[in-house]
Each structure stands twice: as structure tokens, then as C-alpha cells.
Scaffold this motif. Structure first.
Motif, short mmCIF file in Angstrom:
data_model
loop_
_atom_site.label_atom_id
_atom_site.label_comp_id
_atom_site.label_asym_id
_atom_site.label_seq_id
_atom_site.Cartn_x
_atom_site.Cartn_y
_atom_site.Cartn_z
N GLY A 214 -48.43 22.09 -106.31
CA GLY A 214 -47.72 22.91 -105.59
C GLY A 214 -46.69 22.52 -104.35
N ASN A 215 -45.62 23.23 -103.96
CA ASN A 215 -44.77 22.81 -103.17
C ASN A 215 -44.45 23.59 -101.91
OD1 ASN A 215 -43.21 24.83 -104.33
ND2 ASN A 215 -42.16 23.49 -105.47
N GLU A 216 -45.34 24.54 -101.67
CA GLU A 216 -45.28 25.44 -100.62
C GLU A 216 -45.29 24.81 -99.44
OE1 GLU A 216 -46.87 26.39 -103.31
OE2 GLU A 216 -46.00 28.18 -103.96
N GLU A 217 -46.03 23.71 -99.16
CA GLU A 217 -46.52 22.93 -98.28
C GLU A 217 -45.08 22.35 -97.61
OE1 GLU A 217 -48.49 22.81 -100.73
OE2 GLU A 217 -50.31 23.43 -99.75
N GLU A 218 -44.23 22.18 -98.27
CA GLU A 218 -42.72 21.91 -97.60
C GLU A 218 -42.34 22.77 -96.57
OE1 GLU A 218 -41.41 18.86 -98.04
OE2 GLU A 218 -43.32 18.52 -99.12
N ARG A 219 -42.38 24.30 -97.04
CA ARG A 219 -42.08 25.11 -96.14
C ARG A 219 -42.99 25.13 -95.05
NH1 ARG A 219 -41.33 28.03 -101.35
NH2 ARG A 219 -42.71 29.51 -100.83
#
Lengths: 319, 319
Positions: A214-219
Motif C-alpha cells: 500500500g502507498n497511503e504512507e506517502e500521504r
């Protein structure tokens, strides 16, 4: 009378609210002016039956300033058996909240502390009630509010609360996470009167494992960067499953969680008895004990007022 | 020699694996035949330096049956400093796993217990490694496997593991939840030798609050119904944030969780030191301690073999 005026709702009459109020009210007069919002006759009768002192004047809202503690008498109540909420008792509990909110909006009190109510019985009245937090925010048309659990050791703020888990990832935006950090930071600074250190959780397993899960950690990282740019002491995103170990080990004052159970699972395991629930983003300070109506022990005199006392102290420290 | 033969990998040579093995190996000979899969010269040297007995014969896999405990010597190793994994040590750790899996597939051993490895150093070799569970399942082309954390008090099975949170809700199907319950039920019955009681978690806050916060609980209910129809003692779905209170209070033996952090947050807070990680669905029994390489204390002799001992005992009880 220079002490802060704190409206304290009586909560569900059949729950532990009334007895906790009776246990706590004398003690809190030391640091605030309690304004009990409830049923005066119900409280005096209960106090007499339990052999407790209830040294409060029943008064109109225009005359709150004249007393070191008082009761705003919202309604009379028929017979209420401890542990058994009725339509009447639930309706009364709701009217106590409405009145306390009105007093706060008119600035007649400085803060609101709510005692537990029975959600299911309120539901049966046809009133949508997910909890005090959402109910009060909706009444006041406040969109950007946050639920926080607070103890002397640590505070935990929730970025999302009562939404399906499948809707959570798209709600994790830089803006929403940033606002959570900022509101929490402001509240903590007021409470602790020093700079505070905040840990932010990731959303995914292992905080996304470098984008693998998942890539929500970028936000979340963007929100942390923005908070750092505004001079807040904040770190993360940390893997959710070790966040509370890290809080302890690295001396953080607080955590920002992404969703309901990410916060509530550890909070309920680690320090539910002492936790205070507070709402950030309302036009006034609002706290409550984190426990519920506890129908199983209501009326038995064994319920502990610790969480209520903490909630009142926390409200005062936020003013 | 009638005792079960348990392959135990040496794990990352720079981690706590080798010293835990040396601490545990004499004790486990009482109830199994340990077959250490690692570097013989490395282990004998380490044993001598620590003044520990290492009473094992180095042998070929064809002759395992002749000994009450032995070492399958996979490779020699250059100098390894505790706490510092290298490409060589990581490659060796991986080859120990491969060899142990091979022995199990050939039925030369009855079960595999894996010692911790360093995922990040293995990553640098260009090998995808999310953990022993996924690595072994992928090598064997097994699709339906489940990760379980096991202690003497409670077992926790995961319905999904290493996936982004946003993919979890659609993976929560009746079939997948049912298979988790069924696998866990079968394993527990073997371990405890009695009927076991399993609690199933919801996915959403408050387990969906009657559909208000999501409807995946309907599929979970269907899976529970199916399991009940097959005479399993299973209840739920319970609100995730009080699941572990309910386990304790109502005497459940185990829980089925829906996703990684729903299981790992409470597991790591409540009983990480004693937990055993086990994989269900493989063609053989596989367990491991739940801790990692612990580079900060590797080589200092202070690491506790408790979780490794529990893992070996758990593997034996599953046979």
C-alpha cells in the motif's frame, strides 16, 4: 467566582452517571464550578438514599455565576430502575446533552463534560446517535472534528472514526492527517504547557513496507513533513503493530492513529479505566469518561469516578 | 528411535538464532529428535566459545534415523560478527530454510521449526522475502495457507496477512473466513485434544454496527454459520476493539482475525515474548518463535530460548 464553569451532564439516569456525579462533585469544586445538567429531584433523591451530601443550588441559567456549584434542572423523571433504560430516561439523557451544548454555545459555561448514555435506547427513539462526539458535531454543523483518548501517560487521536474500514484508505489524505496532528498538537501544548512529541501511525501492515503493501504512507509522510515545517515535533509513519511499544520506549506524548480499531484496540487493552475521551474542533471544550453506562453495576455504588474526575480535570486544563 | 524428527533451521548466523539453538537443544531431546539445519563448524565453534555442550552428530540426510539428534551441515561460513548480517550470512540463512523444506517434503523429518532471519539483508540479495510463512508457501505453490500466533492461553489466526489495508475488505469472503476457522479448529483439536471454542472478529468498527459501518460482517456471519453447521464451536463476529477482552472473559481458546494489525497489535501487546508463529495449510507442520533476529542483543548470551522451546513443543503437539 473565578473558577471555570464546567457543565456536567447527568447521563442516562439508569446508568452509572448519576452515582459517579454524586461521588465526584464535592472534589471537583476545588478547581471548578460544576454546573450539573440533569434532573434535580432525581439527584437529590438518589443522594439521600445513598447518604451522600449534594450541596448544589437549583438555579436558572442566567444565575449560574452566583453559586460555587449548581444544578440546571432539565426535567422530572418517573421511576427509573438502575440498569434499565427506558424511552423516558433515554429522552431525558439526550435533553441533558442538548441543554449543556446550548449553555456552552451561549458561553454560560466554559466547557462540557458528558456522562455516559445508552446508545441503543436512544436509537429506539429514532434519533441517530453514534456517540456524543458525532452527535454534538452534527448538531453544531462542525465537519472537522477529531476524537482523542487521553491519559496522563499518552493521548491518542483518531484520523477517521465511525466509517466502514473499506472507506478508510481513501480518507487518509495529507490534509486530514495534517489537521489531526495540528489539532492534537495544539491541545497537548495547552494541557502539558510544554512542547510535545507526537508519533504518527502508518495505515498498512509494516507501514506499507516501502510501498509493497500500500502507498497511503506517502500521504502520511507528506502530512508529517508539513507539520515539521510548522515546527511541530512529530515522527512516523510507524508500523501500527509496534506503535504502542515505540510510544513507551521512545517517550512520545501522543499518537495519531488512522482508524477506529487501530486506536481503540490498544487503548482498551492498555488504559481504558483511566482514559478520557475528548473532542477537538468544537467551538468549546468537551470531554467525557471513556467508559459506558455499565448497566451491570449501576446503582450498586461500586463504579469508580476516576475516569469522570479525569475528564473534568482534563477539560479544565484545556481552558 | 520413535521420537518425532524436527528440523530446526539455524536462522541468520549474526542473529540470536544460533545461541538460542545451543541453549535449547539438550532440553528438546527429551521429546523429539532435533535435526539442526545450519553450519556445523559455526555451531561447534560458537558452542566451544560459550562453554556449551553440543552433543550432535554431523550426518547426511539419509542417515538421520541413526541418531538421537544431529546436524545437517549446509555450508561453511566466513567470519560473522553478531548483530551484523552480511550477504553471505543472509544467503546461508536462506539455504537453511530451503534445505529444511526439502527434508520435510521428502518426509525425512516430521516438522520444520525456523529460527529468525534478517528480511532486509535477504531483500538485498534480490530475493522477495516477506517472512518464512509466505516464502515457504510460495516455494511449495500453496495458495491456501494461514498464519497463526499461538500461546498456551490463546491462538490467533489471520484471514489476510501481507496485503494493503485497502485490499482487505474484498478479501473477506465467506469461503476465506470459513477456511481460516476450519484450519484453526483442526489444529487446535490436535494440540489440545478436546473441543475448542473459537471467537471470530468483525472487520469494521463495532463489527459494523448493524450495517451502519460496513457489511462485510454479513459474509463473516455466513462463514460462522457454515462452521456451526459442521459442528464447530464458534461465535461472532465480535467488535474488534473488545475481542481480546471477550476472549479472556468468556474463556475462548482462540480468535480468528481479519487482517494483519487487527491480530498483531493485541498479540504484540499481550503475549509477544511467549508466542509461537505457526503456518497452517502447508504439507507439513511448520512453527517458529515469534521474535526476530534481535541484533541488539545477539551474541551477548542474554536472549531467552522460551519462544523457540515453545515453537518446538507446539510442532510436536501438532503431529
Amino acid at each position: 467566582v473565578g473558577k471555570p464553569k464546567i457543565a456536567i451532564t447527568m447521563g442516562e439516569p439508569a446508568g452509572v452517571g448519576p452515582e459517579l456525579l454524586l461521588k465526584a462533585v464535592e472534589e471537583v469544586k476545588e478547581f471548578c464550578t460544576p454546573v450539573i445538567v440533569g434532573s434535580a429531584s432525581f439527584l437529590f433523591e438518589r443522594a439521600e438514599r445513598e447518604g451522600r451530601k449534594l450541596d448544589l443550588s437549583v438555579t436558572e441559567e442566567e444565575r449560574l455565576n452566583e453559586f460555587g456549584g449548581c444544578i440546571i434542572d432539565v426535567c422530572k423523571l418517573g421511576r427509573i430502575d438502575p440498569g434499565k433504560a427506558t424511552e423516558e430516561s433515554a429522552r431525558a439523557a439526550l435533553s441533558f446533552i442538548d441543554k449543556a451544548v446550548e449553555l456552552a454555545c451561549k458561553a454560560r459555561v466554559d466547557a462540557v463534560v458528558t456522562s455516559p448514555v445508552c446508545k441503543h435506547t436512544i436509537d429506539r427513539l429514532g434519533v441517530k446517535f453514534l456517540g456524543h462526539t458525532d452527535y454534538i458535531a452534527e448538531r453544531l454543523n462542525v465537519k472537522d472534528y477529531r476524537m482523542v483518548f487521553f491519559t496522563q501517560r499518552v493521548a491518542v487521536a483518531l484520523t477517521t472514526v465511525h466509517v466502514p474500514l473499506r472507506n478508510v484508505p481513501s480518507l487518509i489524505t495529507e490534509e486530514r492527517v495534517f489537521v489531526t496532528i495540528k489539532m492534537l498538537h495544539a491541545a497537548l501544548s495547552r494541557i502539558h504547557k510544554r512542547e510535545c512529541k507526537i508519533a504518527v501511525s502508518g495505515l498498512n501492515p509494516h507501514a506499507g513496507e516501502e510501498g509493497l503493501f500500500g502507498n497511503e504512507e506517502e500521504r502520511i509522510k507528506d502530512a508529517i513533513k508539513r507539520a515539521k515545517d510548522e515546527e511541530m515535533n512529530v515522527e512516523g509513519p510507524f508500523p501500527p503493530d509496534t506503535l504502542f511499544h515505540i510510544l513507551e520506549k521512545e517517550g512520545f506524548d501522543a499518537a495519531v492513529c488512522m482508524y477506529h480499531d487501530q486506536a481503540l484496540m490498544p487503548v482498551k487493552l492498555l488504559f481504558f479505566d483511566e482514559a478520557v475521551n475528548l473532542t477537538l474542533g468544537l467551538p468549546f471544550v468537551r470531554t467525557s469518561p471513556a467508559h459506558g453506562v455499565a448497566f451491570d453495576i449501576a446503582g450498586k455504588g461500586v463504579a469508580s469516578p476516576r475516569s469522570l474526575l479525569n475528564a473534568i480535570r482534563c477539560a479544565v486544563s484545556l481552558l
